[in-house]
Design a protein around this motif. Structure first.
Motif, PDB file in Angstrom:
ATOM      1  N   ALA A  58     -11.652  -7.231  -8.983  1.00 36.02           N
ATOM      2  CA  ALA A  58     -10.436  -7.366  -8.171  1.00 36.02           C
ATOM      3  C   ALA A  58     -10.052  -6.030  -7.547  1.00 36.02           C
ATOM      4  O   ALA A  58      -9.641  -5.970  -6.384  1.00 36.02           O
ATOM      5  N   ILE A  59     -10.186  -4.951  -8.305  1.00 33.65           N
ATOM      6  CA  ILE A  59      -9.845  -3.638  -7.761  1.00 33.65           C
ATOM      7  C   ILE A  59     -10.809  -3.264  -6.632  1.00 33.65           C
ATOM      8  O   ILE A  59     -10.399  -2.863  -5.542  1.00 33.65           O
ATOM      9  N   VAL A  60     -12.090  -3.452  -6.909  1.00 34.37           N
ATOM     10  CA  VAL A  60     -13.098  -3.084  -5.901  1.00 34.37           C
ATOM     11  C   VAL A  60     -12.873  -3.890  -4.617  1.00 34.37           C
ATOM     12  O   VAL A  60     -12.945  -3.340  -3.513  1.00 34.37           O
ATOM     13  N   GLU A  61     -12.566  -5.152  -4.767  1.00 38.09           N
ATOM     14  CA  GLU A  61     -12.389  -6.001  -3.579  1.00 38.09           C
ATOM     15  C   GLU A  61     -11.047  -5.747  -2.894  1.00 38.09           C
ATOM     16  O   GLU A  61     -10.947  -5.773  -1.665  1.00 38.09           O
ATOM     17  N   THR A  62     -10.017  -5.502  -3.673  1.00 33.60           N
ATOM     18  CA  THR A  62      -8.685  -5.291  -3.102  1.00 33.60           C
ATOM     19  C   THR A  62      -8.582  -3.927  -2.413  1.00 33.60           C
ATOM     20  O   THR A  62      -7.922  -3.793  -1.378  1.00 33.60           O
ATOM     21  N   TYR A  63      -9.240  -2.934  -2.991  1.00 32.15           N
ATOM     22  CA  TYR A  63      -9.102  -1.562  -2.484  1.00 32.15           C
ATOM     23  C   TYR A  63     -10.273  -1.155  -1.601  1.00 32.15           C
ATOM     24  O   TYR A  63     -10.437   0.024  -1.297  1.00 32.15           O
ATOM     25  N   GLN A  64     -11.105  -2.126  -1.166  1.00 30.73           N
ATOM     26  CA  GLN A  64     -12.221  -1.787  -0.275  1.00 30.73           C
ATOM     27  C   GLN A  64     -11.676  -1.462   1.119  1.00 30.73           C
ATOM     28  O   GLN A  64     -10.641  -1.974   1.538  1.00 30.73           O
ATOM     29  N   THR A  65     -12.383  -0.596   1.801  1.00 36.18           N
ATOM     30  CA  THR A  65     -12.007  -0.267   3.181  1.00 36.18           C
ATOM     31  C   THR A  65     -13.056  -0.849   4.117  1.00 36.18           C
ATOM     32  O   THR A  65     -14.147  -1.222   3.679  1.00 36.18           O
ATOM     33  N   GLU A  66     -12.703  -0.891   5.412  1.00 42.94           N
ATOM     34  CA  GLU A  66     -13.629  -1.537   6.348  1.00 42.94           C
ATOM     35  C   GLU A  66     -14.939  -0.782   6.482  1.00 42.94           C
ATOM     36  O   GLU A  66     -15.962  -1.369   6.828  1.00 42.94           O
ATOM     37  N   ASN A  67     -14.925   0.505   6.196  1.00 43.57           N
ATOM     38  CA  ASN A  67     -16.198   1.241   6.266  1.00 43.57           C
ATOM     39  C   ASN A  67     -16.929   1.253   4.923  1.00 43.57           C
ATOM     40  O   ASN A  67     -17.820   2.054   4.699  1.00 43.57           O
ATOM     41  N   GLY A  68     -16.509   0.367   4.009  1.00 39.91           N
ATOM     42  CA  GLY A  68     -17.303   0.140   2.803  1.00 39.91           C
ATOM     43  C   GLY A  68     -17.009   1.070   1.637  1.00 39.91           C
ATOM     44  O   GLY A  68     -17.794   1.149   0.690  1.00 39.91           O
ATOM     45  N   ARG A  69     -15.886   1.758   1.691  1.00 36.33           N
ATOM     46  CA  ARG A  69     -15.544   2.605   0.544  1.00 36.33           C
ATOM     47  C   ARG A  69     -14.510   1.887  -0.320  1.00 36.33           C
ATOM     48  O   ARG A  69     -13.999   0.825   0.040  1.00 36.33           O
ATOM     49  N   VAL A  70     -14.189   2.468  -1.471  1.00 39.71           N
ATOM     50  CA  VAL A  70     -13.189   1.870  -2.368  1.00 39.71           C
ATOM     51  C   VAL A  70     -12.154   2.931  -2.716  1.00 39.71           C
ATOM     52  O   VAL A  70     -12.506   3.992  -3.257  1.00 39.71           O
ATOM     53  N   ARG A  71     -10.902   2.657  -2.374  1.00 37.53           N
ATOM     54  CA  ARG A  71      -9.841   3.612  -2.687  1.00 37.53           C
ATOM     55  C   ARG A  71      -9.480   3.550  -4.174  1.00 37.53           C
ATOM     56  O   ARG A  71      -9.656   2.518  -4.821  1.00 37.53           O
ATOM     57  N   VAL A  72      -8.958   4.654  -4.683  1.00 38.80           N
ATOM     58  CA  VAL A  72      -8.486   4.689  -6.075  1.00 38.80           C
ATOM     59  C   VAL A  72      -7.024   4.222  -6.095  1.00 38.80           C
ATOM     60  O   VAL A  72      -6.201   4.762  -5.350  1.00 38.80           O
ATOM     61  N   PRO A  73      -6.667   3.213  -6.892  1.00 43.23           N
ATOM     62  CA  PRO A  73      -5.269   2.786  -6.983  1.00 43.23           C
ATOM     63  C   PRO A  73      -4.387   3.957  -7.408  1.00 43.23           C
ATOM     64  O   PRO A  73      -4.789   4.758  -8.260  1.00 43.23           O
ATOM     65  N   ASP A  74      -3.201   4.052  -6.823  1.00 47.87           N
ATOM     66  CA  ASP A  74      -2.330   5.207  -7.066  1.00 47.87           C
ATOM     67  C   ASP A  74      -2.085   5.455  -8.556  1.00 47.87           C
ATOM     68  O   ASP A  74      -2.118   6.586  -9.022  1.00 47.87           O
ATOM     69  N   ILE A  75      -1.857   4.377  -9.279  1.00 45.96           N
ATOM     70  CA  ILE A  75      -1.488   4.531 -10.685  1.00 45.96           C
ATOM     71  C   ILE A  75      -2.597   5.198 -11.495  1.00 45.96           C
ATOM     72  O   ILE A  75      -2.347   5.807 -12.532  1.00 45.96           O
ATOM     73  N   LEU A  76      -3.844   5.094 -10.979  1.00 46.92           N
ATOM     74  CA  LEU A  76      -4.971   5.661 -11.722  1.00 46.92           C
ATOM     75  C   LEU A  76      -5.296   7.089 -11.308  1.00 46.92           C
ATOM     76  O   LEU A  76      -6.203   7.710 -11.860  1.00 46.92           O
ATOM     77  N   LYS A  77      -4.529   7.608 -10.343  1.00 45.91           N
ATOM     78  CA  LYS A  77      -4.877   8.947  -9.843  1.00 45.91           C
ATOM     79  C   LYS A  77      -4.596  10.053 -10.845  1.00 45.91           C
ATOM     80  O   LYS A  77      -5.146  11.140 -10.751  1.00 45.91           O
ATOM     81  N   LYS A  78      -3.750   9.742 -11.835  1.00 48.38           N
ATOM     82  CA  LYS A  78      -3.574  10.741 -12.897  1.00 48.38           C
ATOM     83  C   LYS A  78      -4.830  10.848 -13.770  1.00 48.38           C
ATOM     84  O   LYS A  78      -4.992  11.793 -14.523  1.00 48.38           O
ATOM     85  N   TYR A  79      -5.700   9.824 -13.671  1.00 53.70           N
ATOM     86  CA  TYR A  79      -6.962   9.869 -14.425  1.00 53.70           C
ATOM     87  C   TYR A  79      -8.138  10.229 -13.505  1.00 53.70           C
ATOM     88  O   TYR A  79      -9.055  10.919 -13.900  1.00 53.70           O
ATOM     89  N   ILE A  80      -8.113   9.677 -12.280  1.00 49.59           N
ATOM     90  CA  ILE A  80      -9.201   9.934 -11.318  1.00 49.59           C
ATOM     91  C   ILE A  80      -8.559  10.608 -10.108  1.00 49.59           C
ATOM     92  O   ILE A  80      -7.952   9.955  -9.264  1.00 49.59           O
ATOM     93  N   ASP A  81      -8.714  11.908 -10.053  1.00 48.50           N
ATOM     94  CA  ASP A  81      -7.943  12.697  -9.098  1.00 48.50           C
ATOM     95  C   ASP A  81      -8.667  12.814  -7.758  1.00 48.50           C
ATOM     96  O   ASP A  81      -9.139  13.887  -7.379  1.00 48.50           O
ATOM     97  N   ARG A  82      -8.805  11.681  -7.069  1.00 52.39           N
ATOM     98  CA  ARG A  82      -9.366  11.728  -5.722  1.00 52.39           C
ATOM     99  C   ARG A  82      -9.006  10.447  -4.982  1.00 52.39           C
ATOM    100  O   ARG A  82      -8.509   9.496  -5.581  1.00 52.39           O
ATOM    101  N   GLU A  83      -9.263  10.424  -3.692  1.00 46.26           N
ATOM    102  CA  GLU A  83      -8.825   9.311  -2.855  1.00 46.26           C
ATOM    103  C   GLU A  83      -9.744   8.091  -2.989  1.00 46.26           C
ATOM    104  O   GLU A  83      -9.295   6.961  -3.038  1.00 46.26           O
ATOM    105  N   TYR A  84     -11.041   8.361  -3.042  1.00 46.26           N
ATOM    106  CA  TYR A  84     -12.022   7.263  -3.102  1.00 46.26           C
ATOM    107  C   TYR A  84     -12.867   7.371  -4.362  1.00 46.26           C
ATOM    108  O   TYR A  84     -13.099   8.463  -4.873  1.00 46.26           O
ATOM    109  N   LEU A  85     -13.345   6.225  -4.803  1.00 44.48           N
ATOM    110  CA  LEU A  85     -14.206   6.207  -5.998  1.00 44.48           C
ATOM    111  C   LEU A  85     -15.527   6.934  -5.755  1.00 44.48           C
ATOM    112  O   LEU A  85     -16.121   6.838  -4.724  1.00 44.48           O
TER     113      LEU A  85
END
Length: 422
Positions: free
Chosen positions: A395-422
């Motif tokens: 669900a995360i991968v599909e919900t946070y996918q971008t049109e150019n095929g990347r996956v954004r990091v959900p905001d709440i997880l940025k304290k664990y994964i400190d970047r914009e895209y996976l």
RNA sequence: GGAGAGUUGGCAGAGUGGUCGAAUGCGGCGGUCUUGAAAACCGUUGAGGCGCAAGUCUCCGGGGGUUCGAAUCCCUCACUCUCCGCCA
């Protein structure tokens, strides 16, 4: 397992409840009541005989002690005769007791009055929704995205183990680890005690939570050591307190536990098995409650709200279903399913079910608490996933996918994964 | 994996064939004493089944056996501990 006294006092209620759950076997209740009556009579008969021979044995002891050997001999003669009779009755009792228990084990838990009556998933009630399902046509299913990125490897999983045992690689592995961390942190904040449990269980534990008899086919088995691989952390965590009498002050007890789960999923191959939808091994964070009976329904709401908050914080659209009697399962009295929206598949995926078992599991497990001075009472148990990982990943991968095929990091997880895209 | 020792009530720990469901100590609960508390003293204190009750039965790791009678003897399984080996 239900309380036999309750069944005897409310046979029609139990029969109706069975019908509502789609177990149309009205005779079962009458069979059980008859069997119980037989059992009671036999127990009584045997008790009387045993009382008699206990008395005689004591007399013999006394006579022997005072040296009256001949008198003792006479009584021994007499009592040896009734010995065979007791033995015969005891064998009979064992058979009847077993039949009685197995009948009792076949009677499902009685649904709570607030549960809608229905036969199939069609009759489940949508209890609530959050967010709006994204239905744009360009959205890709997670397997397309993950395959292209090389983050999920089923083929090597097949080589190493078999189907349904994938490898998670790089960012996807990191995301899964992070989610586990996030879920446990959230549970800790909500007062759950963190626990790490065995991944294998023995037969008694499997029986305690109701995997056996009947559902042993869902589990992987290690016959050499008489273990089963856990199908969910519910089994070890709930059995943690098996055969105990808890003190009233200990309650409520709330545990959170992350484990892998193994399920054979025999016969469930079909259209729903693509990607991460259905696996033989998956990770799950499980929430387990032990509470006083009068608190269990309030606790179920607490549990549901907590699990919903996880999905909300992750920004995933979901719906909560109140399961109808027919779709609820054997052991539950009331159950909510939480389904997350999968934009790439355009469908809902179950990621959690939160259930109240009342005393159904506790009675099997002999799990009680001390009520007041002397009295003991069965504890109520509840559990819910918080959450099952693979479907949340998709669900995360599909919900946070971008049109150019990347996956954004959900905001709440940025304290664990400190970047914009996976 | 090999050798040995164990497994008894909330805990510790007696009990090796006959009023033992089980001594004793600790803990818990109630009481006496005390202004209150502590100490001391007295009492009480396992779980479950059947029964309206009186009462009665079962349970000393699990299962089976011997015996009129088993916590105690025999068989078997599980677990725990100690030593040796191996090992993250």
């Amino acid at each position: 397992m239900l309380d036999i006294t309750f069944i005897k006092e409310n046979p029609q209620l139990v029969i109706d409840s069975m019908n509502n759950k789609g177990e149309n076997n009205a005779q079962l209740v009458q069979q059980l009541i008859d069997k119980d009556e037989q059992w009671r009579q036999l127990v009584h008969k045997i008790d009387l005989l045993r009382a008699k021979s206990n008395k005689l044995a004591k007399q013999i002891g006394a006579l022997m002690a005072s040296g009256k050997k001949e008198e003792a001999q006479a009584i021994i003669q007499e009592t040896s005769k009734s010995k065979d009779e007791v033995k015969k009755l005891e064998d009979k009792l064992n058979v009847i007791a077993e039949e009685r228990t197995s009948l009792l084990l076949r009677i499902p838990n009685v649904a709570h009055p607030s549960v809608p009556i229905g036969h199939s998933e069609e009759d489940n009630q949508v209890y609530g929704t959050w967010g709006s399902p994204d239905t744009q046509s360009w959205l890709k299913p997670h397997w397309d995205i993950l395959e292209r990125c090389g983050w999920l490897d089923f083929e090597r999983g097949v080589k190493v183990t078999g189907g349904g045992f994938p490898f998670y690689i790089g960012p996807l592995a990191q995301l899964q680890r992070t989610l586990i961390h996030f879920f446990i942190d959230e549970a800790n904040k909500a007062g759950y005690i963190e626990m790490q449990a065995p991944y294998f269980i023995n037969e008694d534990s499997a029986r305690g939570t109701g995997q056996i008899p009947d559902k042993e086919d869902m589990m992987y088995e290690i016959p050499r050591d008489a273990f089963f691989a856990i199908p969910t952390a519910e089994v070890p965590v709930t059995n943690f307190h098996r055969d105990e009498i808890l003190s009233e002050e200990q309650l409520p007890i709330r545990y959170v536990c992350h484990t892998p789960c193994w399920r054979r999923e025999a016969g469930s191959y079909g259209k729903d098995v693509r990607g991460l939808n259905r696996l033989h091994q998956f990770d799950k964070v499980e929430l387990v409650h032990f509470v006083k009976p009068e608190e269990s329904y309030a606790t179920l709401e607490l549990l549901r709200v907590h699990v919903e908050s996880l999905l909300q914080k992750l920004g995933l659209a979901y719906q909560t279903l109140l399961m109808c009697t027919g779709d609820m399962g054997f052991t539950q009295t009331k159950k909510y399913d939480l389904e997350v929206w999968s934009p790439g598949q355009q469908r809902w995926l179950e990621v959690s079910s939160c259930s109240n078992f009342e005393a159904f599991q506790a009675r099997r497990m002999q799990l009680r608490y001390r009520k007041g001075e002397k009295e003991t009472e069965m504890v109520h148990t509840l559990n819910g996933s918080g959450l099952a990982l693979p479907r949340v990943l998709s669900a995360i991968v599909e919900t946070y996918q971008t049109e150019n095929g990347r996956v954004r990091v959900p905001d709440i997880l940025k304290k664990y994964i400190d970047r914009e895209y996976l």
